[in-house]
Scaffold this active site. Structure first.
Site, PDB file in Angstrom:
ATOM      1  N   ALA A  55     -14.709  37.962  -5.112  1.00  0.00           N
ATOM      2  CA  ALA A  55     -14.792  39.316  -4.559  1.00  0.00           C
ATOM      3  C   ALA A  55     -13.667  40.249  -5.013  1.00  0.00           C
ATOM      4  O   ALA A  55     -13.935  41.355  -5.510  1.00  0.00           O
ATOM      5  CB  ALA A  55     -14.876  39.245  -3.034  1.00  0.00           C
ATOM      6  N   ASP A 248     -17.083  36.518   0.201  1.00  0.00           N
ATOM      7  CA  ASP A 248     -17.511  37.660  -0.607  1.00  0.00           C
ATOM      8  C   ASP A 248     -17.826  38.882   0.245  1.00  0.00           C
ATOM      9  O   ASP A 248     -17.777  40.010  -0.245  1.00  0.00           O
ATOM     10  CB  ASP A 248     -18.741  37.280  -1.429  1.00  0.00           C
ATOM     11  CG  ASP A 248     -18.386  36.300  -2.523  1.00  0.00           C
ATOM     12  OD1 ASP A 248     -18.209  36.740  -3.677  1.00  0.00           O
ATOM     13  OD2 ASP A 248     -18.268  35.093  -2.237  1.00  0.00           O
ATOM     14  N   LYS A 259     -19.851  31.343  -0.858  1.00  0.00           N
ATOM     15  CA  LYS A 259     -20.654  30.518  -1.762  1.00  0.00           C
ATOM     16  C   LYS A 259     -21.516  29.531  -0.989  1.00  0.00           C
ATOM     17  O   LYS A 259     -21.090  28.952   0.006  1.00  0.00           O
ATOM     18  CB  LYS A 259     -19.729  29.775  -2.731  1.00  0.00           C
ATOM     19  CG  LYS A 259     -20.440  28.947  -3.781  1.00  0.00           C
ATOM     20  CD  LYS A 259     -21.416  29.769  -4.615  1.00  0.00           C
ATOM     21  CE  LYS A 259     -20.759  30.919  -5.326  1.00  0.00           C
ATOM     22  NZ  LYS A 259     -21.723  31.741  -6.100  1.00  0.00           N
TER      23      LYS A 259
END
Length: 370
Positions: A55, A248, A259
């Site tokens: 990110a 993220d 993830k």
């Protein structure tokens, strides 16, 4: 970070050309390759095809993409319209990581609509540099605050090694320097604490096996690569003291997109009484969404990323099919861990519980603009 005696970042501005250079993370750990980006289209490809990922790094790359777009717009009559189109394209390169949209929006606000094209280009470059340096400093501070959590466990264990499990890659490769999840690990090692990291392979693209293991090895941090599904077993047998992951996008209510597979680690941690921490800078909070499971867009990537595994054979990179040739596959890139499973967030401003009130307490200026 220091790699084989060289100070490296995964992205930098080449002073001579004004172009952007990145480490191609698709080729690590077997090949170290640098790619030059000279157009916003090249930046979009680099983000979408995961030359760069993580990110904070995606945000910085998007910011430099806006700078490259501005540099192309020398005709002042159409500057704003052309830049707007490029920004929309960059913003949509990947949907889940909120840092990308945050960085592009911030770039546009900084560039503004007044001044000559040359002045706007100069503002774009300075703002992209500023975003990159701020995110680097945020990660350093995350390390400082996370270190206190590691120190508390070290005192309980009276000198025994602290076993930390992480997932995917939230290290300096994903975050310019230090990392988010790895920042407390690096800080702990620097302070003399004996740390050992369980590194999830992180299928399907194996960012743990390829990237986190490479990072930790270069830094001299003891680590062990494990299959994704081994984490719960290790926790059941008291072999994990804490879990630290990145994210993220995290809602201001505490739901965490990270993830794929992160949710399962959080469930195993809760079942075994292992603290589950999420490390992130303020730029990764989404101040609009309230329900991560229902509202965070989950990127669906190419099914061949599941069906094929890249690797090194006889000194050459190759890709191997691991399933029947005609088997279909699905590839959601992220999952959402609900706030109730998160022990705390580690941010550049401190550690807080995964509640709207606690998050707002650290970022009151953001909470007030919801």
């Amino acid at each position: 970070m220091n790699v084989d005696g060289k100070n490296l970042r995964p992205i930098w501005l080449e002073e001579g050309t004004g172009n952007i250079k990145i480490i191609d993370q698709r080729k690590l750990p077997h090949e170290f390759s640098v790619v030059e980006l000279d157009t916003p289209e090249a930046v979009i490809t680099a983000i979408r095809e995961m030359y760069v990922r993580g990110a904070p790094l995606i945000g910085a790359t998007g910011a430099y993409g806006v700078y490259l777009a501005a540099r192309k717009c020398m005709d002042e009559r159409v500057f704003d319209d052309v830049l707007d189109r490029s920004c929309r394209d960059i913003r949509s390169a990947r949907p889940t990581a909120v840092n990308l949209a945050w960085a592009v929006d911030r770039m546009q606000a900084s560039i503004g609509i007044t001044g000559t094209a040359s002045e706007k280009i100069d503002r774009a470059r300075r703002e992209a540099d500023r975003i990159t340096e701020e995110e680097t400093e945020n990660c350093r501070r995350i390390g400082e605050h996370g270190l206190k959590l590691v120190e508390a466990i070290a005192r309980e264990k009276r000198g025994s090694a602290i076993n930390i499990l992480t997932h995917c890659n939230a290290g300096w490769l994903a975050c310019i320097e230090y990392g988010t999840a790895t920042a407390p690990i690096y800080a702990a090692a620097k302070s003399g604490i004996d740390v050992h990291v369980w590194v999830d392979e992180t299928r399907p693209l194996n960012q743990g096996a390829r990237l986190t293991a490479w990072e930790l090895g270069k830094a001299g941090i003891p680590h062990t690569l494990i299959a994704d599904n081994a984490g719960g077993h290790l926790m059941q047998h008291g072999m994990v003291d804490m879990v630290i992951v990145g994210t993220d996008r995290t809602t201001h209510t505490g739901d965490v997109a990270n993830k794929i597979g992160t949710y399962l680690k959080a469930l195993a941690a809760r079942d075994n009484g292992v603290p589950f921490y999420v490390a992130l800078p303020g730029s990764t909070f989404d101040w609009q969404l309230t329900d991560g499971l229902a509202q965070i867009p989950i990127e669906e990537r190419d099914p061949d990323e599941v069906r094929y595994v890249p690797g090194l054979k006889d000194g050459k990179m190759t890709s191997v099919c691991i399933c029947p040739a005609d088997s279909p596959a699905a590839n959601p890139a992220f999952d959402v861990t609900p706030a109730r499973l998160v022990t705390a967030f580690i941010t550049e401003r401190g550690v807080c519980e995964a509640t709207p009130e606690a998050i707002a307490g650290l970022f009151p200026e953001k909470a007030g603009h919801r």
